[in-house]
Scaffold this motif. Structure first.
Motif, mmCIF file in Angstrom:
data_model
loop_
_atom_site.group_PDB
_atom_site.id
_atom_site.type_symbol
_atom_site.label_atom_id
_atom_site.label_comp_id
_atom_site.label_asym_id
_atom_site.label_seq_id
_atom_site.Cartn_x
_atom_site.Cartn_y
_atom_site.Cartn_z
ATOM 1 N N GLU A 1 1.687 -47.216 103.381
ATOM 2 C CA GLU A 1 1.470 -48.261 104.380
ATOM 3 C C GLU A 1 2.193 -49.508 103.882
ATOM 4 O O GLU A 1 2.439 -49.658 102.684
ATOM 5 C CB GLU A 1 -0.037 -48.517 104.513
ATOM 6 N N GLY A 2 2.509 -50.392 104.786
ATOM 7 C CA GLY A 2 3.144 -51.645 104.402
ATOM 8 C C GLY A 2 2.745 -52.745 105.356
ATOM 9 O O GLY A 2 2.452 -52.487 106.528
ATOM 10 N N ALA A 3 2.689 -53.961 104.839
ATOM 11 C CA ALA A 3 2.342 -55.111 105.678
ATOM 12 C C ALA A 3 2.783 -56.392 104.980
ATOM 13 O O ALA A 3 2.954 -56.424 103.756
ATOM 14 C CB ALA A 3 0.837 -55.152 105.936
ATOM 15 N N LYS A 4 2.947 -57.422 105.778
ATOM 16 C CA LYS A 4 3.217 -58.738 105.212
ATOM 17 C C LYS A 4 1.915 -59.232 104.580
ATOM 18 O O LYS A 4 0.879 -59.281 105.243
ATOM 19 C CB LYS A 4 3.687 -59.713 106.305
ATOM 20 N N VAL A 5 1.987 -59.558 103.305
ATOM 21 C CA VAL A 5 0.801 -59.973 102.559
ATOM 22 C C VAL A 5 1.067 -61.338 101.948
ATOM 23 O O VAL A 5 2.002 -61.507 101.171
ATOM 24 C CB VAL A 5 0.461 -58.936 101.456
ATOM 25 N N THR A 6 0.227 -62.300 102.326
ATOM 26 C CA THR A 6 0.367 -63.649 101.765
ATOM 27 C C THR A 6 -0.929 -64.165 101.145
ATOM 28 O O THR A 6 -0.928 -65.212 100.522
ATOM 29 C CB THR A 6 0.834 -64.644 102.848
ATOM 30 N N SER A 7 -2.018 -63.432 101.337
ATOM 31 C CA SER A 7 -3.307 -63.886 100.813
ATOM 32 C C SER A 7 -4.055 -62.744 100.138
ATOM 33 O O SER A 7 -3.713 -61.564 100.322
ATOM 34 C CB SER A 7 -4.180 -64.444 101.943
ATOM 35 N N LYS A 8 -5.094 -63.084 99.385
ATOM 36 C CA LYS A 8 -5.934 -62.075 98.740
ATOM 37 C C LYS A 8 -6.580 -61.177 99.789
ATOM 38 O O LYS A 8 -6.672 -59.962 99.602
ATOM 39 C CB LYS A 8 -7.015 -62.745 97.890
ATOM 40 N N ASP A 9 -7.017 -61.763 100.894
ATOM 41 C CA ASP A 9 -7.642 -60.966 101.943
ATOM 42 C C ASP A 9 -6.644 -59.988 102.563
ATOM 43 O O ASP A 9 -6.984 -58.834 102.821
ATOM 44 C CB ASP A 9 -8.259 -61.860 103.025
ATOM 45 N N ASP A 10 -5.392 -60.442 102.791
ATOM 46 C CA ASP A 10 -4.352 -59.544 103.306
ATOM 47 C C ASP A 10 -4.174 -58.344 102.376
ATOM 48 O O ASP A 10 -4.073 -57.203 102.823
ATOM 49 C CB ASP A 10 -2.992 -60.254 103.400
ATOM 50 N N ALA A 11 -4.121 -58.614 101.078
ATOM 51 C CA ALA A 11 -3.920 -57.556 100.084
ATOM 52 C C ALA A 11 -5.095 -56.588 100.092
ATOM 53 O O ALA A 11 -4.908 -55.363 100.067
ATOM 54 C CB ALA A 11 -3.738 -58.166 98.694
ATOM 55 N N PHE A 12 -6.301 -57.129 100.154
ATOM 56 C CA PHE A 12 -7.496 -56.282 100.184
ATOM 57 C C PHE A 12 -7.490 -55.391 101.419
ATOM 58 O O PHE A 12 -7.753 -54.191 101.342
ATOM 59 C CB PHE A 12 -8.759 -57.153 100.159
ATOM 60 N N GLN A 13 -7.177 -55.973 102.576
ATOM 61 C CA GLN A 13 -7.182 -55.225 103.834
ATOM 62 C C GLN A 13 -6.120 -54.126 103.846
ATOM 63 O O GLN A 13 -6.345 -53.051 104.406
ATOM 64 C CB GLN A 13 -7.015 -56.173 105.025
ATOM 65 N N LEU A 14 -4.974 -54.379 103.229
ATOM 66 C CA LEU A 14 -3.921 -53.366 103.187
ATOM 67 C C LEU A 14 -4.370 -52.162 102.355
ATOM 68 O O LEU A 14 -4.194 -51.013 102.772
ATOM 69 C CB LEU A 14 -2.621 -53.951 102.629
ATOM 70 N N GLY A 15 -4.952 -52.400 101.197
ATOM 71 C CA GLY A 15 -5.459 -51.295 100.373
ATOM 72 C C GLY A 15 -6.553 -50.529 101.091
ATOM 73 O O GLY A 15 -6.597 -49.286 101.051
ATOM 74 N N LYS A 16 -7.413 -51.249 101.778
ATOM 75 C CA LYS A 16 -8.501 -50.628 102.541
ATOM 76 C C LYS A 16 -7.934 -49.776 103.686
ATOM 77 O O LYS A 16 -8.388 -48.647 103.908
ATOM 78 C CB LYS A 16 -9.420 -51.720 103.082
ATOM 79 N N LEU A 17 -6.943 -50.303 104.392
ATOM 80 C CA LEU A 17 -6.307 -49.575 105.493
ATOM 81 C C LEU A 17 -5.714 -48.250 105.001
ATOM 82 O O LEU A 17 -5.894 -47.205 105.630
ATOM 83 C CB LEU A 17 -5.215 -50.439 106.129
ATOM 84 N N LEU A 18 -5.030 -48.311 103.867
ATOM 85 C CA LEU A 18 -4.449 -47.087 103.321
ATOM 86 C C LEU A 18 -5.546 -46.090 102.948
ATOM 87 O O LEU A 18 -5.449 -44.907 103.276
ATOM 88 C CB LEU A 18 -3.578 -47.395 102.102
ATOM 89 N N ALA A 19 -6.584 -46.552 102.293
ATOM 90 C CA ALA A 19 -7.691 -45.661 101.901
ATOM 91 C C ALA A 19 -8.334 -45.007 103.094
ATOM 92 O O ALA A 19 -8.693 -43.818 103.059
ATOM 93 C CB ALA A 19 -8.724 -46.447 101.093
ATOM 94 N N GLU A 20 -8.475 -45.752 104.175
ATOM 95 C CA GLU A 20 -9.107 -45.206 105.376
ATOM 96 C C GLU A 20 -8.273 -44.095 106.006
ATOM 97 O O GLU A 20 -8.822 -43.210 106.660
ATOM 98 C CB GLU A 20 -9.411 -46.323 106.366
ATOM 99 N N LYS A 21 -6.965 -44.103 105.802
ATOM 100 C CA LYS A 21 -6.123 -42.999 106.300
ATOM 101 C C LYS A 21 -6.566 -41.673 105.669
ATOM 102 O O LYS A 21 -6.527 -40.638 106.311
ATOM 103 C CB LYS A 21 -4.654 -43.240 105.937
ATOM 104 N N PHE A 22 -6.975 -41.715 104.424
ATOM 105 C CA PHE A 22 -7.407 -40.507 103.719
ATOM 106 C C PHE A 22 -8.770 -40.028 104.207
ATOM 107 O O PHE A 22 -9.083 -38.857 104.113
ATOM 108 C CB PHE A 22 -7.471 -40.752 102.210
ATOM 109 N N LEU A 23 -9.571 -40.941 104.711
ATOM 110 C CA LEU A 23 -10.928 -40.606 105.118
ATOM 111 C C LEU A 23 -10.998 -40.085 106.547
ATOM 112 O O LEU A 23 -12.037 -39.580 106.975
ATOM 113 C CB LEU A 23 -11.842 -41.820 104.946
ATOM 114 N N GLN A 24 -9.914 -40.224 107.303
ATOM 115 C CA GLN A 24 -9.901 -39.754 108.695
ATOM 116 C C GLN A 24 -9.727 -38.251 108.768
ATOM 117 O O GLN A 24 -9.062 -37.639 107.985
ATOM 118 C CB GLN A 24 -8.776 -40.436 109.471
#
Length: 157
Positions: A134-157
C-alpha cells in the motif's frame, strides 16, 4: 530443500556451518558486522525478496522524561522520516496483535512524499502466506499509523 533450527550463539552457529551441518545459515548482518566477522557474509536479502521484521535497523534511545538537558541533546538525533516509518510498521504489527513468534513482516520506505509499505503474513506452519502493499502521502504520525493499519486490514479481509 530442508530447513532446520540452528541453535547457539553466532560462533556456535558459524562452527556448525563450517563443519558441514548446514549448507547455509541466515543471520542478522548487523550482529555479524558488530562482531568483526563481515568477511563471513556472502549475501544479503533485498527487502523486495524477503520482507524484514518490523522496525529492523531502527535505533531508539530511551531517556528519563524529566531530564531536559539530555532530551534536548537527543532531539538533535531525531529523524522525523524514521519516526513515521516506525509508526507505520508498528501499527501493522499492532493490528495483527503479533508476538515475536507470529510470522509477520513489514517494511516501509519513502518514495518522495509517498510512504510505500509492504507486509507479509502466514500461518504459524508457513501456510497461507500472503504479501500486500500500500502507499499513501504521509505527513503526520496519524497518517503513518493509518497507513500501517490499512495494510494490516487487507490481510484480515
Amino acid at each position: 530443500m530442508n530447513f532446520k533450527d540452528c541453535r547457539g550463539n553466532v560462533d556456535t552457529r558459524l562452527a556448525k556451518l563450517e563443519k558441514g551441518e548446514f549448507d547455509a545459515i541466515i543471520l542478522a548482518s548487523a550482529g555479524i558486522k558488530r562482531l568483526g566477522l563481515s568477511e563471513k557474509i556472502t549475501d544479503y536479502f533485498d527487502p523486495s525478496i524477503m520482507i524484514p521484521s518490523v522496525t529492523q535497523g531502527i535505533i531508539a534511545i530511551e531517556t528519563r522524561a524529566s531530564d531536559k538537558r539530555i532530551n534536548e541533546i537527543i532531539e538533535t538525533l531525531h529523524c522525523k522520516t524514521t519516526e513515521l516509518i516506525s509508526i507505520c510498521e508498528r501499527s501493522f504489527l499492532q493490528v495483527h496483535q503479533a508476538t515475536c513468534n507470529t510470522p509477520v513482516a513489514c517494511h516501509a520506505v519513502f518514495n518522495g512524499k509517498i510512504l510505500m509499505v509492504k507486509g507479509f503474513k502466514a500461518n504459524p506452519d508457513g501456510s497461507n502466506a500472503k504479501t500486500f502493499s500500500e502507499g499513501a502521502k504521509v505527513t503526520s504520525k496519524d497518517d503513518a499509523f493509518q497507513l500501517g493499519k490499512l495494510l494490516a486490514e487487507k490481510f484480515l479481509q
